[in-house]
Design an enzyme around this catalytic site. Sequence first.
Site, PDB file in Angstrom:
ATOM      1  N   ARG A 179       0.827  -1.206   0.000  1.00 40.69           N
ATOM      2  CA  ARG A 179       0.000   0.000   0.000  1.00 40.69           C
ATOM      3  C   ARG A 179       0.863   1.259   0.000  1.00 40.69           C
ATOM      4  NH1 ARG A 179      -0.756   4.693   2.779  1.00 40.69           N
ATOM      5  NH2 ARG A 179      -0.443   3.580   4.750  1.00 40.69           N
ATOM      6  N   ASP A 180       1.536   1.516   1.098  1.00 41.70           N
ATOM      7  CA  ASP A 180       2.327   2.739   1.218  1.00 41.70           C
ATOM      8  C   ASP A 180       3.515   2.729   0.269  1.00 41.70           C
ATOM      9  OD1 ASP A 180       3.109   5.190   2.177  1.00 41.70           O
ATOM     10  OD2 ASP A 180       4.074   4.410   3.967  1.00 41.70           O
ATOM     11  N   HIS A 202       6.162   4.404  12.684  1.00 44.56           N
ATOM     12  CA  HIS A 202       6.284   4.391  11.227  1.00 44.56           C
ATOM     13  C   HIS A 202       7.336   5.434  10.843  1.00 44.56           C
ATOM     14  CE1 HIS A 202       4.196   3.910   7.155  1.00 44.56           C
ATOM     15  NE2 HIS A 202       5.091   4.876   6.950  1.00 44.56           N
ATOM     16  N   HIS A 205      10.434   7.074   8.481  1.00 47.10           N
ATOM     17  CA  HIS A 205      11.073   7.211   7.171  1.00 47.10           C
ATOM     18  C   HIS A 205      12.564   7.462   7.399  1.00 47.10           C
ATOM     19  CE1 HIS A 205       7.378   8.084   4.455  1.00 47.10           C
ATOM     20  NE2 HIS A 205       7.062   7.253   5.428  1.00 47.10           N
ATOM     21  N   CYS A 222       5.743   9.469   0.588  1.00 53.04           N
ATOM     22  CA  CYS A 222       4.431  10.100   0.772  1.00 53.04           C
ATOM     23  C   CYS A 222       4.177  11.020  -0.417  1.00 53.04           C
ATOM     24  CB  CYS A 222       4.374  10.891   2.072  1.00 53.04           C
ATOM     25  SG  CYS A 222       2.792  11.738   2.287  1.00 53.04           S
ATOM     26  N   ASN A 249      10.318   4.520   3.155  1.00 58.47           N
ATOM     27  CA  ASN A 249      10.046   3.937   4.458  1.00 58.47           C
ATOM     28  C   ASN A 249      11.243   3.136   4.954  1.00 58.47           C
ATOM     29  OD1 ASN A 249       7.077   4.482   4.867  1.00 58.47           O
ATOM     30  ND2 ASN A 249       6.971   3.415   2.905  1.00 58.47           N
TER      31      ASN A 249
END
Length: 314
Positions: free
Chosen positions: A27-28, A219, A221, A252, A261
């Site tokens: 997803r991300d 989460h 980065h 993002c 990420n």
Amino acid sequence: MTTRELPMTVPSEGLPARVRIHEVGPRDGLQNEKGTVPTAVKAEFVRRLAAAGLTTIEATSFVHPEWVPQLADAEQLFPLVAGLPVALPVLVPNERGLDRALSLGASRIAVFASATESFAKANLNRTVDEALAMFEPVVARARAAGAHVRGYLSMCFGDPWEGPVPVPQVVRVCKALTDMGCDELSLGDTIGVATPGHVGALLTALAGAGVPAPVIGVHFHDTYGQALANTYAALQHGVTTVDASAGGLGGCPYARSATGNLATEDLVWMLRGLGIDSGVDLGRLTATSVWMAGQLGRPSPSRTVRALSQQQEQ
């Protein structure tokens, strides 16, 4: 994998025995791709991640196709992976997205809030409080349907427009999300500016406000190379859920300064060295990321993937 390809295990006191990795690559990771990945490739990616031992794999997002065209195939993808014996969270932006997800049998839902006004405006075209008001019925209806609800909170440490984000500001929005019924929070370092002391200060403040470590995921980065150091700080404060993306995919789309990420392989390497169980087969995971890099036509940014791939070629 051979012993030569694994780190020496040296446990550290005060850390959890097991960490659940919340895999966000499908997803991300893929939402930030310039091109659209075929649905069949996405489904195979999820299957390979599950075969590598990941038990929570964020499958897709039920957003409007104009917002994130890379994930426009959510209705086609989810049925292809729904039978896997893993948790498959999906992101929903509003009640319409929730309807789409529930109609396909999704049982783990995520909403995406912001700790800052600037990012709430850029991402949702709402103020922080307006966005929370929009999510309240989504969370209530998801809970009523028996779904587990995760609340993502972006810009917890820094914002490209506002700079460093005050800890009390983040705590306020976290409390609002838990008060409305979110089962779990994910604290996002969306532009990768967090440092370990900042992470510790936020987690300490959250605990003091009644938001304990067991309901928190982190989460990070890796914009400034701090993602693993920040993860270690979170583990020291009792966090046992860590978001990561296979091969380091993603960023993002609404924050230009956000880079990839934390790579799942880099996280697993550190956890193995600390004697922390994740249930993940690093060899199979690395092979999966190498395969996905081939599908995307570029090498994986994960340092561990590159190092292990080079060793195996020698």
